[in-house]
Design an enzyme around this catalytic site. Structure first.
Site: not given
Lengths: 185, 307
Positions: B54, B104, B132
């Protein structure tokens, strides 16, 4: 530095009334019209024009608002921020869209607005109404309906103050000389 | 703002400015043509050293909705497999000409290092157990749309594996910035050993706080990060901390349910709770695109850093 008052509240009221009549005359009525104001003062002016048209033509012309920040060609060159929501209550396809803004200057905001409206649909025609045309166009764009043609210097400042948007008791349009601080347009 | 690396770098006004902009982009997403030319000619690359569906898709959708070009870099099929270092990988990608890099990485702090190495804007899309930030912003944005512009006085329980969760940290910071009061709910082994200076309270029994909270924010137990024997069994954990329909019924009727995904339906959060009327889970995903559009726009579009 204050130079001159271009419009007081009564002048503005008359300009709104005249522009409203011109819009209806040009389009042979007010059916199929939609007035779309450009932020920040366009939506308020569009609502005034719609109210004027309703008073003599007995048609409620839909009024929308448009933010062109994401369509500008100077993104990344200066601080560009969205100024308000884009809300157009009707499908523009097949209608006559009248873009409404306070001051027409370089024409770049209008170019962005043409792109923005095109993504909402395919109007039969688009026209432009402004309170002040101050010249210095950088694009082949002109207004169909003008409150006042005002010759200005590039560094001068045309200040529009409306009761709906500027926290003033009385509407006014003023011309300020370059050394003045603050203001917009 | 040049990079988005940590919620810690943002004060309340900066968070609110980003969330205000997200409203404008949510409007764009609702249009027939949900796309604007704002970032035409800009290139956004996503560099993911950890799997993600996602977050990566959300960033790429956001970039495409802004008319930016996107490149995606999957570590599995790249020269990283041949031993290329992070520095060389990043420098190579930068040499192709990019404006923003979405990173990431399994190591906390990796995006900060990348930001020191390259001129492009860097967005932290999750670094180890650290932060995050875009997840936190989309959580705050989603909650704000239901609670009014401020979260002052809103009581939030973040339930689950706090110790291993970068989401818990970022979301807690972000909610707190907007005035919410956050409680971490987990067994002692899943709470960080030191919470010095974190503006939170801790509860070990979910049933104690159920009736008082305005938001139940459920985290996934990250089996891949557990490693040591922090839990006797997952079953025992779910028995005490799973958000069952029965527990949900004991919450106030207007308590919202949130989850950052991916969810383990059933033991962790009951299906009828996820799909229930107070669930914001699906909205979180939609809002994620709008919030990431606002982040990209703020970093490489608006020109806020040009002046």
């Amino acid at each position: 530095m204050f130079r001159t008052r271009v419009f007081d509240a009564s002048d503005l009221r008359r300009a709104h009334t005249r522009i409203a009549h011109e819009i209806v005359e040009r389009n042979h009525g007010a059916q199929d019209l939609v007035l779309i104001g450009l932020h920040t003062r366009g939506p308020a002016i569009a609502r005034r024009l719609a109210a004027a048209i309703a008073s003599f033509e007995e048609v409620d012309v839909p009024v929308g608002s448009l933010d062109v920040a994401f369509y500008r060609d100077d993104i990344g060159l200066r601080n560009v921020q969205p100024l308000g929501p884009t809300e157009v209550p009707v499908d523009v396809t097949g209608r006559v869209v009248v873009l409404v803004d306070d001051v027409l200057f370089t024409g770049r905001t209008i170019r962005a607005a043409l792109d923005a409206v095109t993504e909402l649909g395919r109007p039969r025609a688009m026209q432009l109404a402004v309170l002040v045309d101050r010249g210095h166009r950088e694009l082949p764009i002109r207004a169909d309906f003008v409150g006042k043609n005002l010759p200005t210097g590039v560094g001068e400042d045309v200040r529009v103050r409306l009761s709906e948007t500027d926290d003033v008791a009385e509407d006014a349009i003023e011309l300020w000389a370059p050394d003045a601080s603050g203001g917009s347009e | 703002m040049k990079h988005l690396l940590s919620i810690e770098d943002l004060d309340r006004a900066a968070v609110e400015a980003l969330l205000d902009q997200s409203d404008a982009f949510l409007d764009v997403l609702a249009r027939d043509i949900p796309k604007v030319p704002a970032l035409r000619g800009k290139t956004v690359v996503s560099l993911f050293y950890e799997e993600s569906t996602r977050t990566r898709l959300s960033f790429e959708t956001a970039a495409k909705r802004l008319s930016a070009d996107t490149m995606s870099f999957a570590v599995g099929s790249s020269s990283v497999k041949k031993g290329e270092s992070l520095l060389d990988t990043v420098k190579t990608i930068e040499a192709m000409g990019i404006d923003a890099m979405v990173v990431r990485h399994h190591a906390a702090g990796a995006p900060h290092r990348v930001a020191q190495w390259i001129d492009a804007s860097v967005i932290n899309a999750g670094d180890g157990r650290h932060e995050h930030p875009t997840q936190a912003l989309l959580d705050a944005f989603t909650l704000r749309r239901h609670r009014g512009p401020s979260l002052d006085g809103c009581r939030v329980a973040i339930i689950g594996d706090i110790r291993n969760s970068r989401v818990a940290r970022s979301t807690m910071l972000c909610f707190t910035r907007l005035g919410a009061r956050v409680t971490f709910v987990a067994p002692p082994t899943l709470i960080p050993e030191r919470l010095d200076g974190w503006p939170v309270t801790v509860a070990h029994d979910l049933d104690d706080v159920l009736g008082e909270i305005d938001v139940a924010y459920v985290l996934r137990v990250q089996e891949e990060r557990l490693g040591q024997a922090l839990l006797p069994t997952l079953r025992e954990y779910y028995a005490r901390y799973g958000l069952t329909a029965e527990r949900a019924a004991r919450m106030k009727p207007d308590t919202f349910v949130m989850h950052p995904g991916p969810m383990i339906r059933g033991p962790e959060i009951a299906t009828e709770v996820v799909d229930g009327p107070r669930s914001l889970v699906r909205e979180q995903v939609t809002n994620g695109v709008a919030v990431r559009m606002a982040v990209l726009w703020s970093l490489i579009g608006s020109g806020g850093h040009v002046a």
